[in-house]
Motif scaffolding. Sequence first.
Motif, PDB file in Angstrom:
ATOM      1  N   GLU A  16      -0.515  10.086   8.315  1.00 20.62           N
ATOM      2  CA  GLU A  16       0.422   9.987   7.190  1.00 20.62           C
ATOM      3  C   GLU A  16       0.536   8.571   6.646  1.00 20.62           C
ATOM      4  N   GLU A  17       0.445   7.571   7.523  1.00 19.08           N
ATOM      5  CA  GLU A  17       0.618   6.183   7.078  1.00 19.08           C
ATOM      6  C   GLU A  17      -0.526   5.687   6.206  1.00 19.08           C
ATOM      7  N   LEU A  18      -1.674   6.358   6.269  1.00 24.54           N
ATOM      8  CA  LEU A  18      -2.850   5.928   5.497  1.00 24.54           C
ATOM      9  C   LEU A  18      -3.473   7.129   4.792  1.00 24.54           C
ATOM     10  N   TYR A  66       0.835  -1.210   0.000  1.00 25.01           N
ATOM     11  CA  TYR A  66       0.000   0.000   0.000  1.00 25.01           C
ATOM     12  C   TYR A  66       0.869   1.259   0.000  1.00 25.01           C
ATOM     13  N   ASN A  67       1.813   1.338   0.923  1.00 26.12           N
ATOM     14  CA  ASN A  67       2.611   2.557   1.045  1.00 26.12           C
ATOM     15  C   ASN A  67       3.533   2.777  -0.145  1.00 26.12           C
ATOM     16  N   LYS A  68       3.980   1.704  -0.779  1.00 23.87           N
ATOM     17  CA  LYS A  68       4.802   1.861  -1.981  1.00 23.87           C
ATOM     18  C   LYS A  68       3.985   2.486  -3.110  1.00 23.87           C
ATOM     19  N   VAL A 102       1.358   4.481  -2.721  1.00 29.55           N
ATOM     20  CA  VAL A 102       1.129   5.884  -2.364  1.00 29.55           C
ATOM     21  C   VAL A 102       2.388   6.711  -2.627  1.00 29.55           C
ATOM     22  N   ASP A 103       3.555   6.185  -2.266  1.00 31.57           N
ATOM     23  CA  ASP A 103       4.815   6.898  -2.523  1.00 31.57           C
ATOM     24  C   ASP A 103       5.041   7.095  -4.019  1.00 31.57           C
TER      25      ASP A 103
END
Length: 261
Positions: free
Chosen positions: A169-171, A137-139, A141-142
């Motif tokens: 920030e994490e979501l 998920y975070n990859k 978003v980045d």
Amino acid sequence: MECKSILCVKHGPLIGLDRHAHNIARFLIYENIYDEELISPWFRIASGINKVHYVSDKYDNYVQWCGPAIDYENEKSKFHSKLIHALTFFNFVWGGFEAYIDTLDLPNCKKYRGEINKINYFLKEKYLNNHPIPEHYNKVVDTLKKMIILNPWYGNSEILFKPNVCEVEELLGLKIVYKIRNLFAHGAFTFSEPEGWNGTKPLDVEIISASSRIVLFTMQMLLYANNNLGFKVPQLHEDEEAGAKADKFIINLHKKSYRHC
């Protein structure tokens, strides 16, 4: 050449967006086989959209007299066909997402009202420290942030990616996607020129596709946190006894490495 991006379906760890949407539909169907809320069809329809064919100069008879104009219109037709396909897929996925969140009774964020703020507040206050975030998920978003920096007509990345009191920030993905969605929902979307016909390489297809992926990730999290997961999700032509446990399926259904996807 092997593509390195997390968005690369051919070489990356994620299944295709169409399969991702289909797996959400599968979960919804087996979570409630008498699905009277008609949420799953949005995702099932999205999963079956194969192609959009757009012809930019369909009614422009003068283009045939100019070689460069023909080349330009051909490239524009190809690029905008891909973009319209991405937008069409996104709209069905977003429709299913809105249909689902309409069934939830979540508290308002005190500072900001609205359904999306409710979801972001829930993710911040209830989800983050209690449930798993889907892998990659975070990859995604980045990667979306990097693409918006390169295509700044989507907005100022520093502002877009700064959480307010309702967000964490994490979501942060849904907040960004909602802003992008509002561009074409309210007629403010910029239709870029095809690559090679403008100074900036357009990443619109990739940006909209990443946005769809984030909506599907968000659905996974909401379904994980707001459902009784004591059922199984069978494969096609597979009985329920052999199916995947719902809690494992919903948080892993986007990964190539997960055997039930």
